[in-house]
Every structure is written in C-alpha cells, then in structure tokens.
Design a protein around this motif. Structure first.
Motif, PDB file in Angstrom:
ATOM      1  N   PRO A  33      17.053  31.509  -1.387  1.00 21.72           N
ATOM      2  CA  PRO A  33      18.336  30.884  -1.743  1.00 21.72           C
ATOM      3  C   PRO A  33      19.189  30.539  -0.527  1.00 21.72           C
ATOM      4  O   PRO A  33      20.020  29.639  -0.582  1.00 21.72           O
ATOM      5  N   ASP A  34      18.971  31.276   0.581  1.00 27.16           N
ATOM      6  CA  ASP A  34      19.711  31.006   1.816  1.00 27.16           C
ATOM      7  C   ASP A  34      19.055  29.813   2.505  1.00 27.16           C
ATOM      8  O   ASP A  34      17.960  29.916   3.060  1.00 27.16           O
ATOM      9  N   LEU A  35      19.729  28.672   2.461  1.00 22.05           N
ATOM     10  CA  LEU A  35      19.129  27.441   2.986  1.00 22.05           C
ATOM     11  C   LEU A  35      18.877  27.496   4.487  1.00 22.05           C
ATOM     12  O   LEU A  35      17.976  26.827   4.994  1.00 22.05           O
ATOM     13  N   SER A  36      19.647  28.291   5.212  1.00 17.48           N
ATOM     14  CA  SER A  36      19.428  28.401   6.652  1.00 17.48           C
ATOM     15  C   SER A  36      18.091  29.078   6.946  1.00 17.48           C
ATOM     16  O   SER A  36      17.483  28.845   7.989  1.00 17.48           O
ATOM     17  N   TYR A  37      17.643  29.919   6.032  1.00 19.24           N
ATOM     18  CA  TYR A  37      16.318  30.535   6.162  1.00 19.24           C
ATOM     19  C   TYR A  37      15.240  29.618   5.593  1.00 19.24           C
ATOM     20  O   TYR A  37      14.148  29.490   6.151  1.00 19.24           O
ATOM     21  N   ARG A  38      15.540  28.997   4.460  1.00 18.96           N
ATOM     22  CA  ARG A  38      14.557  28.132   3.805  1.00 18.96           C
ATOM     23  C   ARG A  38      14.130  26.990   4.722  1.00 18.96           C
ATOM     24  O   ARG A  38      12.977  26.559   4.688  1.00 18.96           O
ATOM     25  N   ALA A  39      15.053  26.524   5.546  1.00 25.86           N
ATOM     26  CA  ALA A  39      14.754  25.414   6.456  1.00 25.86           C
ATOM     27  C   ALA A  39      13.650  25.780   7.453  1.00 25.86           C
ATOM     28  O   ALA A  39      12.990  24.907   8.020  1.00 25.86           O
TER      29      ALA A  39
ATOM     30  N   PHE B 140      16.664  38.811  -1.004  1.00 26.90           N
ATOM     31  CA  PHE B 140      16.124  40.168  -0.915  1.00 26.90           C
ATOM     32  C   PHE B 140      14.625  40.204  -0.640  1.00 26.90           C
ATOM     33  O   PHE B 140      14.167  40.926   0.236  1.00 26.90           O
ATOM     34  N   ARG B 141      13.855  39.444  -1.419  1.00 29.28           N
ATOM     35  CA  ARG B 141      12.397  39.538  -1.254  1.00 29.28           C
ATOM     36  C   ARG B 141      11.949  38.944   0.085  1.00 29.28           C
ATOM     37  O   ARG B 141      11.150  39.552   0.793  1.00 29.28           O
ATOM     38  N   ALA B 142      12.444  37.772   0.415  1.00 27.76           N
ATOM     39  CA  ALA B 142      12.039  37.131   1.672  1.00 27.76           C
ATOM     40  C   ALA B 142      12.375  38.021   2.865  1.00 27.76           C
ATOM     41  O   ALA B 142      11.558  38.213   3.771  1.00 27.76           O
ATOM     42  N   LEU B 143      13.571  38.599   2.860  1.00 25.56           N
ATOM     43  CA  LEU B 143      13.985  39.456   3.964  1.00 25.56           C
ATOM     44  C   LEU B 143      13.207  40.769   3.974  1.00 25.56           C
ATOM     45  O   LEU B 143      12.778  41.251   5.025  1.00 25.56           O
ATOM     46  N   SER B 144      13.008  41.333   2.787  1.00 22.24           N
ATOM     47  CA  SER B 144      12.260  42.593   2.701  1.00 22.24           C
ATOM     48  C   SER B 144      10.836  42.418   3.224  1.00 22.24           C
ATOM     49  O   SER B 144      10.334  43.257   3.978  1.00 22.24           O
ATOM     50  N   TRP B 145      10.181  41.325   2.834  1.00 22.35           N
ATOM     51  CA  TRP B 145       8.809  41.098   3.290  1.00 22.35           C
ATOM     52  C   TRP B 145       8.764  40.893   4.802  1.00 22.35           C
ATOM     53  O   TRP B 145       7.841  41.374   5.471  1.00 22.35           O
ATOM     54  N   LYS B 146       9.748  40.200   5.360  1.00 22.80           N
ATOM     55  CA  LYS B 146       9.778  40.006   6.816  1.00 22.80           C
ATOM     56  C   LYS B 146       9.867  41.343   7.545  1.00 22.80           C
ATOM     57  O   LYS B 146       9.256  41.534   8.601  1.00 22.80           O
ATOM     58  N   LEU B 147      10.629  42.270   6.968  1.00 20.64           N
ATOM     59  CA  LEU B 147      10.769  43.593   7.568  1.00 20.64           C
ATOM     60  C   LEU B 147       9.529  44.453   7.328  1.00 20.64           C
ATOM     61  O   LEU B 147       9.025  45.115   8.243  1.00 20.64           O
ATOM     62  N   LEU B 148       9.011  44.438   6.106  1.00 19.60           N
ATOM     63  CA  LEU B 148       7.874  45.284   5.762  1.00 19.60           C
ATOM     64  C   LEU B 148       6.592  44.845   6.464  1.00 19.60           C
ATOM     65  O   LEU B 148       5.715  45.666   6.737  1.00 19.60           O
ATOM     66  N   LEU B 149       6.485  43.552   6.765  1.00 18.26           N
ATOM     67  CA  LEU B 149       5.314  43.043   7.472  1.00 18.26           C
ATOM     68  C   LEU B 149       5.482  43.078   8.988  1.00 18.26           C
ATOM     69  O   LEU B 149       4.562  42.732   9.732  1.00 18.26           O
ATOM     70  N   GLY B 150       6.667  43.493   9.442  1.00 23.42           N
ATOM     71  CA  GLY B 150       6.887  43.656  10.876  1.00 23.42           C
ATOM     72  C   GLY B 150       7.266  42.398  11.623  1.00 23.42           C
ATOM     73  O   GLY B 150       7.304  42.386  12.859  1.00 23.42           O
ATOM     74  N   TYR B 151       7.551  41.310  10.896  1.00 20.78           N
ATOM     75  CA  TYR B 151       7.987  40.077  11.562  1.00 20.78           C
ATOM     76  C   TYR B 151       9.365  40.286  12.177  1.00 20.78           C
ATOM     77  O   TYR B 151       9.622  39.846  13.298  1.00 20.78           O
ATOM     78  N   LEU B 152      10.246  40.951  11.460  1.00 23.95           N
ATOM     79  CA  LEU B 152      11.556  41.315  11.984  1.00 23.95           C
ATOM     80  C   LEU B 152      11.600  42.820  12.238  1.00 23.95           C
ATOM     81  O   LEU B 152      11.026  43.595  11.468  1.00 23.95           O
ATOM     82  N   GLY B 153      12.300  43.216  13.297  1.00 22.86           N
ATOM     83  CA  GLY B 153      12.480  44.630  13.579  1.00 22.86           C
ATOM     84  C   GLY B 153      13.641  45.185  12.773  1.00 22.86           C
ATOM     85  O   GLY B 153      14.429  44.431  12.191  1.00 22.86           O
ATOM     86  N   PRO B 154      13.782  46.485  12.714  1.00 23.55           N
ATOM     87  CA  PRO B 154      14.832  47.088  11.896  1.00 23.55           C
ATOM     88  C   PRO B 154      16.252  46.862  12.421  1.00 23.55           C
ATOM     89  O   PRO B 154      17.213  47.010  11.668  1.00 23.55           O
TER      90      PRO B 154
END
Length: 405
Positions: free
Chosen positions: A254-260, A41-55
């Motif tokens: 916790p998602d290892l595919s992202y952590r990598a 949740f936090r890693a994904l939320s920050w990516k969205l809130l900081l504009g790294y990922l689009g909606p």
C-alpha cells in the motif's frame, strides 16, 4: 477491541514503534501466527525475516538506496543489449564506441563474433535459459489476473527503448521454439520429477506495448538477472513459483514509495530465500543435508512416527515421497494452494527460526488430515489426492501442524 484490531496494533508496535531496533524475536512470534493483510506489514516483515533489511530502522534508508542502485546497475550490465547505455545511446556512434562507459563493448566486438569474450556471443547464448523463463512466467498464477496486469512502475530504461530490439527480454524469444525447450535441474537431464513440477496449464500472457510492462515481464527480468549472477546454478524450472508470491507482496504494498521499488526489493528477498533453498534445485546436492532427498526423508520419518498405518500403506502401494512431496518441498507449497493461502503459509515458514522444520510439519499435516481417504484409496486415487490436494481452510492445516511435536 477485536482480535484483528489487536493483532494490527501488535504489528504497529513491533514495526513502527518509537524504538530504533526491531525485536526480531517478537516479530517472528507475531508473523508465525500470520501477518495482517493491511498496511505494509507483510512486505516489511518479509524483508526483515529474510534478512534483506537489518533490525536497525535507521539503517533502512541507506540499505535500500544502495541495493536499489545496485539492481539498476545489474539491469544496465546484464539486460540491455551490448553497446547500449541506459540513456539509449548506441556505443557504435558518437566516437565513444571504445569507451568502457558506453555499455562495456568495444569496436572489436561484433554481433557475429563467437569469441568467449564477446558480449554479443553471451547475449545470444543467454536465450537458451531465457526460453524457459519466458515460458514459465507467462503461466504464473493463472488463477489470478495480477501478473497479466500492467505495473504502475515499469522499468524506464527498458520500456522506453525507442524502437531498439532486445531491451525487453521477451522480444528475444522466438515463440515457435518454446515447445522444444528442455527443462533440467543442474547436472541432470530430463527426469520424471520434472513432470511433477509442472501442474498448471500453459497460459500465454500478452506483453505490453512500448512504455508499459506487465508484472510477469518484471518477474522475467528478476529471474534472468538471478540466473546471470548465479551461473553455477542458472535458472531451474520452478524458481518462477518461488519468486511469484514475493513479487506479488512487494508490488501490492500500500505504501507507494515502496511499491515503486518492488522489482529491486523482490530480487534481493528472492536471492536471500534462494540462498537457503538453492540445494533443492541442484541435483548433485540432493543427498546433502538440506538437499531435497534429505528433506523428503525427514517428512517420511515424521509421518512414520505420527501415523504408522498411513506410512505402511503408502509404502506398500509404492507411493514414494518424491511422487508428491518433491514438489511440495521444492516449491514451498506454492502450487498446492491459492495465492492468499501460500502467503499465509510463508508467513509462518519465514518466521520459523529453524525455517523448514515447520514446512515439513505442514506437509505431514496435509497427509494426516486426509487419513481416512488415504486408508481407503488405492494407489492411483492416493496419487491423485496428494498431487491435487483438495480445497481446505489453510488455518486448519497450520493449526494441525502447530500441534505436531
């Protein structure tokens, strides 16, 4: 259903629901009240809130693949020593030395060359700011062991250097020179304010053996690449305190595919955040709207409107805002609280559409909460109180800040 489970369900619906487009307004509202420390949740939320990922969720796979490939290219071009490609081949051998794809360095370049176009000359000049980065990342978050631990996903093209010197940035640094390294904000010599940034004791984190990397080594590379890509700003002491919490969140996913891919994802989130606060780190922009003096003035004005007695006392003691709020605002409170509390604060700060309005409210609340002590204290005691903020339940501070109009 417990309140916590209800909040988890809200984030699941917002981030992992059937809809393709994330409702950023709803996500901001949820994140402002704190992101549950579960799942991604936090890693994904920050990516969205900081504009790294689009909606739009369907775009994420492509975006991430492109950005991560770009970051790998940055490492190959900016971190690896001149004349070495990512597969470890030497540009001076095999007859390919003058080819552009062998590391971008031709036969005309030489390690002793001082020409402005010399990649080797640039390589050695980089050590001036690399000294300070190395010093700063080795003492990052000394209250936790995370940054001293090995990452499960070291950068392969760096750690497997086959005996080559210089691929790992810390190898370029001569420890004996660290004590003489100057710290400066861009366009400014040594200042009294610099001493206000350095609060923590120096820790000497050890580097890992070949094939492994400690988390601080990864952060060092992120900061080095950022400085190389932003020569007008370069590296300024304190940036390590901004990148640290972001990297911690990405590397703890916790998602290892992202952590990598924590390193690349952290770099772009950090870059996005720095685009908003870079004025704090540039002396010539101190007086500009968004500059650090402007931000400190906003905090001072809010304090004056909320509690004239405290404002007048601090003014009479000549305890100027820059004595404490310079660091608070520049480093987004990252040195004032334990890391878990910093993450909670940043949930709200990143979710705030006005971004730094709420940061100023938090800083104002920190002063107001200590009202009784401040009114009783003399100058020296108040400086100590505000520069070493006492332990407190961070939710008390955030709730207080939320009540300020």
């Amino acid at each position: 259903m417990s309140i916590f489970k209800a909040r988890v369900k809200e984030f699941e619906d917002a981030l992992a629901g059937p809809q393709d487009v994330i409702d950023l307004k709803e996500l901001r509202k949820l994140a402002f009240n704190g992101v549950p420390d579960v799942q991604s949740f936090r890693a994904l939320s920050w990516k969205l809130l900081l504009g790294y990922l689009g909606p739009r969720r369907s775009s994420w796979t492509t975006t991430l693949a492109q950005k991560r490939a770009l970051y790998k290219q940055f490492i190959e071009e900016l971190v690896l020593p001149p004349g070495h490609s990512s597969n470890g081949s030497d540009a001076d051998g095999g007859g390919d030395a003058d080819k552009a794809d062998s590391g971008g360095v031709g036969l005309q370049d030489h390690p002793l060359s001082e020409g402005p176009e010399s990649a080797w000359n640039t390589f050695f000049n980089d050590n001036e700011f690399l000294l300070q980065i190395d010093k700063d990342v080795r003492r990052l978050c000394p209250d936790i062991s995370f940054f001293q631990q090995p990452t499960d996903y070291p950068c392969e093209i760096v750690v497997h250097s086959k005996g080559e010197h210089g691929r790992r940035l810390h190898e370029r640094v001569v420890p004996a020179v660290l004590s003489s390294a100057n710290v400066e904000r861009k366009g400014l010599g040594m200042t009294k304010q610099i001493n206000m940034i350095t609060k923590r004791s120096v820790e000497n984190y050890a580097a890992m053996e070949e094939g492994q990397e400690a988390h601080w080594e990864v952060v060092q590379r992120i900061l080095f690449i950022y400085a190389k890509l932003n020569p007008g700003q370069g590296y300024v002491q304190g940036m390590n305190e901004i990148v640290g919490p972001i990297y911690y969140v990405m590397a703890s996913d916790p998602d290892l595919s992202y952590r990598a891919h924590a390193e690349a994802d952290c770099f772009f989130c950090f870059t996005a955040l720095m685009s908003e606060i870079r004025d704090f780190f540039i002396k010539t922009l101190d007086d500009a709207e968004g500059g650090i003096k402007f931000m400190m003035a906003r905090l001072s004005n809010m304090l004056k409107s909320k509690d004239l007695n405290i404002y007048e006392l601090l003014k009479s003691q000549e305890l100027h805002p820059q004595y404490y709020s310079f660091r608070w605002l520049t480093l987004l409170l990252s040195q004032e609280f334990p890391l878990p509390d910093v993450l909670r604060i940043w949930d709200s700060v990143f979710a705030d559409e006005q971004r730094f309005d709420f940061l100023i409210k938090i800083c104002c609340s920190m002063i107001l909460i200590q009202r009784e002590a401040i009114l009783e204290n003399d100058f020296a005691s108040n400086v100590k109180l505000l520069q070493n903020y006492p332990p407190i339940d961070i939710n008390v501070v955030i709730t207080h800040a939320g009540s300020l109009a």
